[in-house]
Scaffold this active site. Structure first.
Site, short mmCIF file in Angstrom:
data_model
loop_
_atom_site.label_atom_id
_atom_site.label_comp_id
_atom_site.label_asym_id
_atom_site.label_seq_id
_atom_site.Cartn_x
_atom_site.Cartn_y
_atom_site.Cartn_z
CG ASP A 49 11.96 3.51 8.22
OD1 ASP A 49 11.74 2.77 7.25
OD2 ASP A 49 12.74 3.21 9.14
CE1 TYR A 54 16.07 0.71 13.43
CE2 TYR A 54 14.37 2.29 12.87
CZ TYR A 54 15.41 1.47 12.49
OH TYR A 54 15.78 1.42 11.16
CE LYS A 83 13.45 -0.37 8.66
NZ LYS A 83 12.98 0.70 9.56
CG HIS A 116 15.52 -4.41 10.85
ND1 HIS A 116 15.15 -3.75 12.00
CD2 HIS A 116 16.46 -3.62 10.28
CE1 HIS A 116 15.83 -2.63 12.12
NE2 HIS A 116 16.64 -2.53 11.09
#
Length: 303
Positions: A49, A54, A83, A116
């Site tokens: 994931d 990120y 996401k 997200h």
């Protein structure tokens, strides 16, 4: 020999099966994500994931490629989630962003694509873009993350494809009990981010008591509880020993009274929520803007 939890899967509402335990990479640099993903695949993980937010999709993609080479596995053996970035939300911008995501991940498709956060004024158009990607076969399943009941019901009322997943902050101190009822009625699976709840949950006296009782780590107690509650979980670690330890959950079972004891720890205590973002609370000077987080090192990362 006890079968690993890493081989266990749950079937989502569109018929796609998903591993029940995987690796999360939030706050990991590209270099750390690369190494962690490679190690995880070698140790049997099949669910990975990540997210554009990120700043480590390139590292995850490199880790996937290396992990597959080292194990002889194929792309179809993995289940990869990413996401839609907050700053990319909207119909056309989401479609453009997805193309860039595939390039960073070095993949031809994604198994699960999530919104997200439900960015105000955009998440419905974003979802319609995900529906298009799903119809095109570019993603195997679509879902959401961090959607409360009001926004989830709004999405269900205005769109045609039901999300397969709502990925939420979930741990013994924040259990989203009311939201889980809404999701159950709609057939939406809960997936836990931040499943270990940081120091507050890991050091909770009930958790540490159970760790001593079962001769396990506090993390293993919480992750086994997730497993018994039928919640998909993605603990984050960049340390090989912990990556392995987080998957060693199959050879013990929490007694019913201990499951209840963990349920009773709920404080509805979220670490991150809507007011923390400028798209929801622009008057908050501390609110996070729409940018890839400070640990992003995509510009300097080279495999």
């Amino acid at each position: 020999m006890t079968e690993s939890v890493l081989t266990q899967r749950l079937t989502l509402n569109n018929g796609v099966s998903m591993p029940r335990v995987g690796l999360g990479v939030w706050k990991a640099s590209n270099t750390d994500a690369d190494h962690a993903v490679t190690q995880a695949i070698q140790h049997g993980y099949r669910l990975i994931d990540t997210a554009k937010q990120y700043g480590n999709q390139a590292g995850v993609g490199a880790g996937i490629r290396t992990g597959l080479l080292k194990t002889g596995l194929n792309r179809k053996d993995l289940f990869v989630t990413t996401k839609v970035y907050n700053g990319d939300q909207g119909y056309d911008s989401t479609l453009r962003a997805f193309d860039q995501t595939l390039k960073q991940l070095q993949l031809h498709y994604v198994d699960l694509y999530l919104i997200h956060w439900p960015v105000d004024g955009h998440y419905i158009d974003t979802w319609r873009a995900l529906e298009q990607l799903y119809r095109n076969g570019q993603v195997r399943a679509i879902g959401v993350s961090n959607f409360d009941s009001d926004r989830l019901n709004d999405l269900l009322d205005k769109t045609t494809v039901t999300p397969v997943i709502n990925q939420m902050e979930f741990n013994p101190l924040n259990q989203e009990k009311d939201l889980r009822q809404t999701m159950q009625l709609a057939g939406i699976q809960l997936e836990a981010w931040s499943p270990l709840g940081g120091g507050a949950a890991l050091n909770n006296p009930v958790v540490t008591r159970l760790a001593a009782k079962y001769h396990r780590s506090a993390a293993q107690i919480i992750l086994r509880w997730d497993y018994q509650e039928n919640i998909i979980t993605i603990p984050k670690s960049v340390h090989e020993q912990r990556i392995v330890e987080n998957s060693q959950l199959a050879d013990f079972t929490l007694a019913p009274e201990d499951v209840v004891a963990l349920r009773n720890l709920d404080q509805e205590k979220r670490g991150l929520w809507y007011d923390d973002f400028a798209w929801h609370n622009p008057t908050n000077p501390q609110a996070m803007k729409d940018f890839v987080s400070e640990w992003d090192d995509t510009a300097t990362y080279q495999k």
